[in-house]
Scaffold this motif. Sequence first.
Motif, short mmCIF file in Angstrom:
data_model
loop_
_atom_site.label_atom_id
_atom_site.label_comp_id
_atom_site.label_asym_id
_atom_site.label_seq_id
_atom_site.Cartn_x
_atom_site.Cartn_y
_atom_site.Cartn_z
N LEU A 66 -72.27 17.99 62.88
CA LEU A 66 -72.51 17.85 61.63
C LEU A 66 -73.35 18.37 61.02
N LEU A 67 -73.57 20.17 60.23
CA LEU A 67 -73.81 20.76 59.53
C LEU A 67 -74.31 20.74 58.04
N THR A 68 -75.01 19.80 57.56
CA THR A 68 -75.38 19.74 56.46
C THR A 68 -76.68 20.75 55.89
N PRO A 69 -76.70 21.16 54.38
CA PRO A 69 -77.18 22.06 53.92
C PRO A 69 -78.98 21.08 54.15
N TYR A 70 -79.89 22.09 54.11
CA TYR A 70 -81.28 21.29 53.93
C TYR A 70 -81.39 20.74 52.75
N LEU A 71 -81.78 19.97 52.26
CA LEU A 71 -82.00 18.96 51.62
C LEU A 71 -83.11 19.91 50.86
N THR A 72 -84.74 20.23 50.97
CA THR A 72 -85.64 21.32 50.52
C THR A 72 -85.98 21.94 50.84
N PRO A 73 -84.70 23.30 50.40
CA PRO A 73 -85.09 24.74 51.56
C PRO A 73 -86.83 25.10 51.54
N ARG A 80 -80.54 30.95 51.86
CA ARG A 80 -78.85 31.32 52.35
C ARG A 80 -78.23 30.62 52.51
N SER A 81 -78.70 29.80 53.92
CA SER A 81 -77.75 29.25 55.12
C SER A 81 -77.11 27.50 53.96
N ASN A 82 -78.01 27.50 53.12
CA ASN A 82 -77.24 26.08 52.17
C ASN A 82 -75.60 27.30 51.25
N SER A 83 -76.15 28.30 50.35
CA SER A 83 -75.32 28.85 49.97
C SER A 83 -73.96 29.21 50.75
N SER A 84 -74.02 29.60 52.00
CA SER A 84 -73.08 29.75 52.81
C SER A 84 -72.54 29.52 53.64
N LEU A 85 -73.32 27.40 53.69
CA LEU A 85 -72.43 26.23 53.58
C LEU A 85 -71.36 26.44 52.49
N CYS A 86 -72.20 25.84 50.88
CA CYS A 86 -71.20 25.12 50.13
C CYS A 86 -69.78 26.27 49.92
N ARG A 87 -70.18 27.44 49.99
CA ARG A 87 -68.72 28.56 50.18
C ARG A 87 -67.86 28.00 51.25
N THR A 88 -68.76 28.15 51.72
CA THR A 88 -67.65 27.74 53.03
C THR A 88 -67.43 26.06 53.15
N ARG A 89 -67.52 25.39 52.63
CA ARG A 89 -67.33 23.60 53.25
C ARG A 89 -66.17 23.55 51.26
N VAL A 90 -66.49 24.20 50.31
CA VAL A 90 -65.92 23.82 48.64
C VAL A 90 -63.66 24.01 49.89
N VAL A 91 -63.60 24.63 51.21
CA VAL A 91 -62.29 24.57 51.02
C VAL A 91 -61.64 22.69 50.91
N ILE A 92 -62.22 21.41 51.39
CA ILE A 92 -61.79 20.36 51.52
C ILE A 92 -62.34 19.89 49.59
N GLU A 93 -63.14 20.33 49.26
CA GLU A 93 -62.67 19.74 47.79
C GLU A 93 -61.52 20.54 46.92
N GLN A 94 -61.49 21.63 47.49
CA GLN A 94 -59.75 22.10 46.94
C GLN A 94 -58.69 21.87 47.52
N THR A 95 -58.52 21.11 49.04
CA THR A 95 -57.66 20.15 49.43
C THR A 95 -57.39 19.21 48.40
#
Length: 164
Positions: A66-73, A80-95
């Motif tokens: 389970l990959l999660t965002p960095y708490l304090t980048p 960039r990793s946090n931004s990419s992760l958030c853009r990718t996982r928004v699919v479940i929120e939309q579901t």
Amino acid sequence: MATKVIEGFRRIAGFANVFGCLDCTQIRISTPHENEADYVNRKGFHNGDVNGILLGDSGYPLTKYLLTPYLTPRDPSEERSNSSLCRTRVVIEQTFGILKRKFQALHFGLRTIPDQAVTYVTACCILQNIGVERKDTMISSDSKDLNIAEPHVVATRSTMVFEG
């Protein structure tokens, strides 16, 4: 199918080998007669949790699977990793949003006991999947990017798991 989903997630923000996202939504339920305190959430209302399927937000622990965002980048790479992760996982929120818009009782709350609430949510998931299979549901642009008509929903007795 799995290869298409993995490729679809990779195209969103470059994460390789992602096959799903993890999140949680809460559905209000009537006050249970037994173990009432077990069903009170942090917002003070009674609910049943619905879990989705494996990128997670910061509310989940970082694990091997389970990959999660960095708490304090600490640097632009981690940001960039946090931004990419958030853009990718928004699919479940939309579901979750799709289900709550399509089945308003999930948005406003179920006036029933927890076990019956699981049955109702499962029925909504099944109806969503029938709609996807019959192609009689609206197709979102994000779902098109993932090469799926709309997110399929899998429900189990203890939790609801959303695949997409």
